[in-house]
Write an enzyme that holds these catalytic residues in place. Sequence first.
Site, PDB file in Angstrom:
ATOM      1  N   ASP A 129      -3.467   6.470  -9.310  1.00 43.20           N
ATOM      2  CA  ASP A 129      -4.361   6.727  -8.124  1.00 43.20           C
ATOM      3  C   ASP A 129      -5.604   6.244  -8.758  1.00 43.20           C
ATOM      4  O   ASP A 129      -5.617   6.153  -9.934  1.00 43.20           O
ATOM      5  CB  ASP A 129      -4.190   7.803  -7.438  1.00 43.20           C
ATOM      6  CG  ASP A 129      -5.250   7.814  -6.047  1.00 43.20           C
ATOM      7  OD1 ASP A 129      -5.749   6.861  -5.796  1.00 43.20           O
ATOM      8  OD2 ASP A 129      -5.234   9.049  -5.654  1.00 43.20           O
ATOM      9  N   ARG A 155       3.927   3.169   5.108  1.00 41.68           N
ATOM     10  CA  ARG A 155       3.050   3.959   5.960  1.00 41.68           C
ATOM     11  C   ARG A 155       3.131   3.897   7.592  1.00 41.68           C
ATOM     12  O   ARG A 155       3.113   4.627   8.256  1.00 41.68           O
ATOM     13  CB  ARG A 155       1.808   3.562   5.644  1.00 41.68           C
ATOM     14  CG  ARG A 155       1.309   3.634   4.041  1.00 41.68           C
ATOM     15  CD  ARG A 155       1.018   5.300   3.728  1.00 41.68           C
ATOM     16  NE  ARG A 155      -0.017   5.749   4.716  1.00 41.68           N
ATOM     17  CZ  ARG A 155      -1.197   5.999   4.586  1.00 41.68           C
ATOM     18  NH1 ARG A 155      -1.672   5.186   3.385  1.00 41.68           N
ATOM     19  NH2 ARG A 155      -2.082   6.405   5.136  1.00 41.68           N
ATOM     20  N   GLN A 213       0.328   9.594   3.164  1.00 36.36           N
ATOM     21  CA  GLN A 213       0.781   8.708   2.016  1.00 36.36           C
ATOM     22  C   GLN A 213       1.971   9.274   1.535  1.00 36.36           C
ATOM     23  O   GLN A 213       2.997   8.674   0.893  1.00 36.36           O
ATOM     24  CB  GLN A 213      -0.330   8.768   1.223  1.00 36.36           C
ATOM     25  CG  GLN A 213      -0.344   7.965   0.109  1.00 36.36           C
ATOM     26  CD  GLN A 213      -0.159   6.432   0.134  1.00 36.36           C
ATOM     27  OE1 GLN A 213      -1.181   5.762   1.012  1.00 36.36           O
ATOM     28  NE2 GLN A 213       0.651   5.707  -0.379  1.00 36.36           N
ATOM     29  N   HIS A 232      -3.509  13.911   1.184  1.00 33.72           N
ATOM     30  CA  HIS A 232      -3.190  12.664   1.902  1.00 33.72           C
ATOM     31  C   HIS A 232      -1.742  12.848   2.363  1.00 33.72           C
ATOM     32  O   HIS A 232      -0.841  12.023   1.609  1.00 33.72           O
ATOM     33  CB  HIS A 232      -3.448  11.681   0.953  1.00 33.72           C
ATOM     34  CG  HIS A 232      -3.614  10.385   1.794  1.00 33.72           C
ATOM     35  ND1 HIS A 232      -3.519  10.128   3.048  1.00 33.72           N
ATOM     36  CD2 HIS A 232      -3.832   8.878   1.106  1.00 33.72           C
ATOM     37  CE1 HIS A 232      -3.695   8.694   3.438  1.00 33.72           C
ATOM     38  NE2 HIS A 232      -4.131   8.134   2.325  1.00 33.72           N
ATOM     39  N   CYS A 291      -0.910   4.139  -4.422  1.00 31.04           N
ATOM     40  CA  CYS A 291      -1.009   4.471  -2.872  1.00 31.04           C
ATOM     41  C   CYS A 291      -1.942   3.248  -2.396  1.00 31.04           C
ATOM     42  O   CYS A 291      -1.938   2.809  -1.499  1.00 31.04           O
ATOM     43  CB  CYS A 291      -1.803   5.810  -2.778  1.00 31.04           C
ATOM     44  SG  CYS A 291      -3.286   5.856  -3.644  1.00 31.04           S
ATOM     45  N   ARG A 325      -9.940  11.292   9.075  1.00 32.09           N
ATOM     46  CA  ARG A 325      -9.972  10.887   7.595  1.00 32.09           C
ATOM     47  C   ARG A 325     -11.640  11.675   7.215  1.00 32.09           C
ATOM     48  O   ARG A 325     -12.677  11.316   7.753  1.00 32.09           O
ATOM     49  CB  ARG A 325     -10.144   9.529   7.334  1.00 32.09           C
ATOM     50  CG  ARG A 325     -10.429   9.195   5.754  1.00 32.09           C
ATOM     51  CD  ARG A 325     -10.272   7.827   5.265  1.00 32.09           C
ATOM     52  NE  ARG A 325      -8.715   7.541   5.103  1.00 32.09           N
ATOM     53  CZ  ARG A 325      -8.326   6.890   4.271  1.00 32.09           C
ATOM     54  NH1 ARG A 325      -8.976   6.009   3.545  1.00 32.09           N
ATOM     55  NH2 ARG A 325      -7.027   6.903   4.036  1.00 32.09           N
TER      56      ARG A 325
HETATM   57  N1  NVA Z   1      -7.641   9.280  -4.015  1.00 34.42           N
HETATM   58  C1  NVA Z   1      -8.009   8.033  -3.434  1.00 34.42           C
HETATM   59  C2  NVA Z   1      -6.966   7.706  -2.483  1.00 34.42           C
HETATM   60  C3  NVA Z   1      -7.080   6.686  -1.677  1.00 34.42           C
HETATM   61  C4  NVA Z   1      -6.075   6.202  -0.641  1.00 34.42           C
HETATM   62  C5  NVA Z   1      -9.454   8.424  -2.663  1.00 34.42           C
HETATM   63  O1  NVA Z   1      -9.404   9.637  -2.045  1.00 34.42           O
HETATM   64  O2  NVA Z   1     -10.188   7.689  -2.731  1.00 34.42           O
HETATM   65  N1   CP Z   2      -3.473   4.265   0.725  1.00 28.13           N
HETATM   66  C1   CP Z   2      -4.431   4.400   1.725  1.00 28.13           C
HETATM   67  O1   CP Z   2      -4.810   5.584   2.335  1.00 28.13           O
HETATM   68  O2   CP Z   2      -5.258   3.216   2.126  1.00 28.13           O
HETATM   69  P1   CP Z   2      -6.520   3.112   2.803  1.00 28.13           P
HETATM   70  O3   CP Z   2      -7.544   3.930   1.979  1.00 28.13           O
HETATM   71  O4   CP Z   2      -6.824   1.619   2.838  1.00 28.13           O
HETATM   72  O5   CP Z   2      -6.364   3.718   4.084  1.00 28.13           O
END
Ligand code: NVA
Ligand code: CP
Length: 337
Positions: free
Chosen positions: A243, A311, A151, A148, A283, A121
């Site tokens: 989102d 997931r 997701q 992502h 998400c 990540r």
């Molecule tokens: N767009 C959000 C998704 C979180 C799962 C982020 O990148 O923070």
């Molecule tokens: N949706 C998602 O990726 O959640 P987290 O940021 O908690 O992993």
Amino acid sequence: MSSKPFNATRVTHPPAPATFSCRDLVSIRDLVSEDIETIFHLAGLMKARPVKFQKSLAGKQIVMFFEKPSLRTRLTFEAGMASMGGWTSFVDQTQGRLDAREKLSDIAHNVERWVDGIVLRTFAHSTVENMAEHACIPVINALSDLEHPCQALADYFTLQERFGDLKNICLAYVGDGNNVAHSLLLTCACLGSRMRIATPRGYEPDPQIVADAQDMARTTGAVIEILSDPQAAVDGVDAVYTDAWTSMGQEHETEERDRIFPPYQMNDDLVSGAAPHAVFMHCLPAHRGQEITDSVIDSVRSVVFDQAESRLHIQKAILLLLLGGEFGRFPARSVHV
Ligand code: NVA
Ligand code: CP
């Protein structure tokens, strides 16, 4: 498809089955529609009969490097590996970027000697791409600033469970044209589905992602519409998705975004324009009262926790296919349990 060269002397796992074409999951662009069908088929089997897969990844290990916080992604990868007899090691990279201490290629060439896969990540998407280029073990994108993929696959699996044929449904995404929206667009395009996206001006999806999605759509018959009017986007659709207005890493823009995004809030008024059977998606994590209201996220038509459950099943399927566990040696769509 990943361009990673096959290095038989360094590979620590059996080749992936013929029905699964990718060696890493960096982007949805690594997949063809048959790959997604394979993932969904296997995820469905794993959801129905988890006990049958208890030893599928026995002896397999992954390492997870996370530059950003996580609840769902971290725990579903950890629970998923454990439920198949595998093991995870989590490295908290939130205090310093992954390549701050040593070159990314050096990290790759260490880690590939010890474990069977890497889950990342990151902020920069290029970090995931570079790791995939240098490591000879599978690399999985667990969210980058650009995409992502896990997701979006879980989301379309959730929609398939609800509606069946994905070619017959239309999803409206309303809000920031960011990582989750990008992966949804590419998944929609790959599967020949329909999607409308409405964002404020200046927050449109990445033009290269849109171009790639439109390219795929020409082959698959997908219909993708890029709009700015949220009401027009949700009109008659089967699913409405949003989102966060401010994603991880954009916190310094929060004030400005809070001024710009309110017309894109997923509230009762907006979702009333969708089909009566439409489901509501996010998400997570949700910022209640900002991009989504309590009344929508807590509605009986909300599927946000189904998405979160998906997931687990989707990532288990991806892990098994990429790490080459027991079922990974066979064409996954011929597996019946
Ligand atoms: N767009 C959000 C998704 C979180 C799962 C982020 O990148 O923070
Ligand atoms: N949706 C998602 O990726 O959640 P987290 O940021 O908690 O992993």
